[in-house]
Design a protein around this motif. Structure first.
Motif, PDB file in Angstrom:
ATOM      1  N   PRO A 152       0.813  -1.229   0.000  1.00  0.00           N
ATOM      2  CA  PRO A 152       0.000   0.000   0.000  1.00  0.00           C
ATOM      3  C   PRO A 152       0.846   1.279   0.000  1.00  0.00           C
ATOM      4  CG  PRO A 152      -0.744  -1.520   1.712  1.00  0.00           C
ATOM      5  CD  PRO A 152       0.537  -2.062   1.165  1.00  0.00           C
ATOM      6  N   CYS A 153       2.111   1.165   0.293  1.00  0.00           N
ATOM      7  CA  CYS A 153       2.986   2.333   0.416  1.00  0.00           C
ATOM      8  C   CYS A 153       3.819   2.597  -0.833  1.00  0.00           C
ATOM      9  CB  CYS A 153       3.945   2.128   1.602  1.00  0.00           C
ATOM     10  SG  CYS A 153       3.127   1.676   3.142  1.00  0.00           S
ATOM     11  N   LEU A 154       3.822   1.682  -1.785  1.00  0.00           N
ATOM     12  CA  LEU A 154       4.737   1.781  -2.927  1.00  0.00           C
ATOM     13  C   LEU A 154       4.529   3.045  -3.747  1.00  0.00           C
ATOM     14  CD1 LEU A 154       4.946  -1.958  -4.059  1.00  0.00           C
ATOM     15  CD2 LEU A 154       6.557  -0.660  -2.636  1.00  0.00           C
ATOM     16  N   CYS A 155       3.282   3.472  -3.946  1.00  0.00           N
ATOM     17  CA  CYS A 155       3.048   4.711  -4.705  1.00  0.00           C
ATOM     18  C   CYS A 155       3.628   5.911  -3.955  1.00  0.00           C
ATOM     19  CB  CYS A 155       1.563   4.910  -4.968  1.00  0.00           C
ATOM     20  SG  CYS A 155       0.948   3.855  -6.307  1.00  0.00           S
ATOM     21  N   GLN A 156       3.481   5.904  -2.658  1.00  0.00           N
ATOM     22  CA  GLN A 156       4.064   6.985  -1.845  1.00  0.00           C
ATOM     23  C   GLN A 156       5.587   7.008  -2.012  1.00  0.00           C
ATOM     24  OE1 GLN A 156       3.093   6.834   2.345  1.00  0.00           O
ATOM     25  NE2 GLN A 156       5.097   7.645   2.834  1.00  0.00           N
ATOM     26  N   TYR A 157       6.209   5.838  -2.017  1.00  0.00           N
ATOM     27  CA  TYR A 157       7.661   5.770  -2.188  1.00  0.00           C
ATOM     28  C   TYR A 157       8.063   6.260  -3.580  1.00  0.00           C
ATOM     29  CZ  TYR A 157       7.465   2.671   1.915  1.00  0.00           C
ATOM     30  OH  TYR A 157       7.256   2.130   3.154  1.00  0.00           O
ATOM     31  N   LEU A 158       7.241   5.943  -4.587  1.00  0.00           N
ATOM     32  CA  LEU A 158       7.535   6.389  -5.951  1.00  0.00           C
ATOM     33  C   LEU A 158       7.418   7.903  -6.096  1.00  0.00           C
ATOM     34  CD1 LEU A 158       5.810   3.585  -8.014  1.00  0.00           C
ATOM     35  CD2 LEU A 158       8.233   4.197  -8.094  1.00  0.00           C
ATOM     36  N   GLN A 159       6.603   8.521  -5.271  1.00  0.00           N
ATOM     37  CA  GLN A 159       6.430   9.969  -5.325  1.00  0.00           C
ATOM     38  C   GLN A 159       7.517  10.710  -4.553  1.00  0.00           C
ATOM     39  OE1 GLN A 159       2.400  10.347  -3.923  1.00  0.00           O
ATOM     40  NE2 GLN A 159       1.554   9.606  -5.840  1.00  0.00           N
ATOM     41  N   ASN A 160       8.267   9.998  -3.738  1.00  0.00           N
ATOM     42  CA  ASN A 160       9.343  10.606  -2.950  1.00  0.00           C
ATOM     43  C   ASN A 160      10.600  10.693  -3.813  1.00  0.00           C
ATOM     44  OD1 ASN A 160      11.655  10.898  -1.270  1.00  0.00           O
ATOM     45  ND2 ASN A 160      10.461  10.193   0.485  1.00  0.00           N
ATOM     46  N   PRO A 161      11.086  11.910  -4.098  1.00  0.00           N
ATOM     47  CA  PRO A 161      12.266  12.051  -4.961  1.00  0.00           C
ATOM     48  C   PRO A 161      13.498  11.313  -4.444  1.00  0.00           C
ATOM     49  CG  PRO A 161      11.277  14.198  -4.490  1.00  0.00           C
ATOM     50  CD  PRO A 161      10.569  13.181  -3.648  1.00  0.00           C
ATOM     51  N   SER A 162      13.608  11.133  -3.141  1.00  0.00           N
ATOM     52  CA  SER A 162      14.759  10.425  -2.576  1.00  0.00           C
ATOM     53  C   SER A 162      14.680   8.917  -2.783  1.00  0.00           C
ATOM     54  CB  SER A 162      14.868  10.703  -1.077  1.00  0.00           C
ATOM     55  OG  SER A 162      15.054  12.067  -0.833  1.00  0.00           O
ATOM     56  N   LEU A 163      13.483   8.393  -2.937  1.00  0.00           N
ATOM     57  CA  LEU A 163      13.290   6.945  -3.046  1.00  0.00           C
ATOM     58  C   LEU A 163      12.949   6.476  -4.456  1.00  0.00           C
ATOM     59  CD1 LEU A 163      11.144   6.406   0.164  1.00  0.00           C
ATOM     60  CD2 LEU A 163      13.587   5.967  -0.122  1.00  0.00           C
ATOM     61  N   ARG A 164      12.428   7.371  -5.277  1.00  0.00           N
ATOM     62  CA  ARG A 164      11.911   7.007  -6.601  1.00  0.00           C
ATOM     63  C   ARG A 164      12.888   6.167  -7.416  1.00  0.00           C
ATOM     64  NH1 ARG A 164      11.084  11.946  -8.914  1.00  0.00           N
ATOM     65  NH2 ARG A 164       9.170  12.080  -7.731  1.00  0.00           N
ATOM     66  N   GLN A 165      14.156   6.582  -7.479  1.00  0.00           N
ATOM     67  CA  GLN A 165      15.112   5.861  -8.326  1.00  0.00           C
ATOM     68  C   GLN A 165      15.336   4.430  -7.868  1.00  0.00           C
ATOM     69  OE1 GLN A 165      18.758   8.059  -8.278  1.00  0.00           O
ATOM     70  NE2 GLN A 165      19.182   7.628  -6.150  1.00  0.00           N
ATOM     71  N   TYR A 166      15.182   4.167  -6.579  1.00  0.00           N
ATOM     72  CA  TYR A 166      15.381   2.808  -6.070  1.00  0.00           C
ATOM     73  C   TYR A 166      14.141   1.953  -6.272  1.00  0.00           C
ATOM     74  CZ  TYR A 166      19.376   5.094  -4.075  1.00  0.00           C
ATOM     75  OH  TYR A 166      20.525   5.815  -3.932  1.00  0.00           O
ATOM     76  N   VAL A 167      12.972   2.523  -5.977  1.00  0.00           N
ATOM     77  CA  VAL A 167      11.721   1.781  -6.111  1.00  0.00           C
ATOM     78  C   VAL A 167      11.406   1.543  -7.586  1.00  0.00           C
ATOM     79  CG1 VAL A 167       9.250   1.810  -5.566  1.00  0.00           C
ATOM     80  CG2 VAL A 167      10.890   2.713  -3.931  1.00  0.00           C
ATOM     81  N   ASN A 168      11.853   2.440  -8.447  1.00  0.00           N
ATOM     82  CA  ASN A 168      11.572   2.347  -9.872  1.00  0.00           C
ATOM     83  C   ASN A 168      12.697   1.638 -10.634  1.00  0.00           C
ATOM     84  OD1 ASN A 168       9.825   2.836 -12.014  1.00  0.00           O
ATOM     85  ND2 ASN A 168      10.899   4.678 -12.611  1.00  0.00           N
ATOM     86  N   SER A 169      13.673   1.104  -9.928  1.00  0.00           N
ATOM     87  CA  SER A 169      14.814   0.458 -10.585  1.00  0.00           C
ATOM     88  C   SER A 169      14.416  -0.899 -11.167  1.00  0.00           C
ATOM     89  CB  SER A 169      15.956   0.259  -9.588  1.00  0.00           C
ATOM     90  OG  SER A 169      15.622  -0.747  -8.657  1.00  0.00           O
TER      91      SER A 169
END
Length: 101
Positions: free
Chosen positions: A67-84
């Motif tokens: 449920p938190c993955l979209c929130q992580y994708l919206q975070n500029p600090s986390l996006r590159q890792y979650v979207n890797s």
């Protein structure tokens, strides 16, 4: 042996950066008792940064944090890792659909 030491050093550097980003990320609460904390996904780090399959613990945490993955994708600090590509591979391996936010 020198190449192996470079790979280990690079992995340690990536781990340090990811852990720093995870610790600094906001940790709001989601519905159904899920606490959004990217630090919960630390058991997946090895699988995200290499071709090793995710552990049972990793998959369990990915499912819990879904449920938190979209929130992580919206975070500029986390996006590159979650979207890797590695994170996408782990999600697929764990049977968790990659979010469309």
């Amino acid at each position: 042996m020198m190449m192996k030491e470079k790979k280990v050093s690079a992995a340690v550097a990536v781990l340090a950066i990811v852990m720093l980003l995870l610790v600094e990320a906001p940790k709001p609460h989601m519905g159904q008792g899920v606490s959004c904390s990217p630090l919960e996904l630390s058991s997946c780090l090895g699988s995200i940064t290499s071709s090793s399959p995710p552990s049972t613990t990793c998959c369990q945490k990915v499912r819990e944090q879904r449920p938190c993955l979209c929130q992580y994708l919206q975070n500029p600090s986390l996006r590159q890792y979650v979207n890797s590509p590695g994170a996408r591979r782990v999600a697929t391996s764990c049977g968790v659909p990659y979010p469309t936010c």
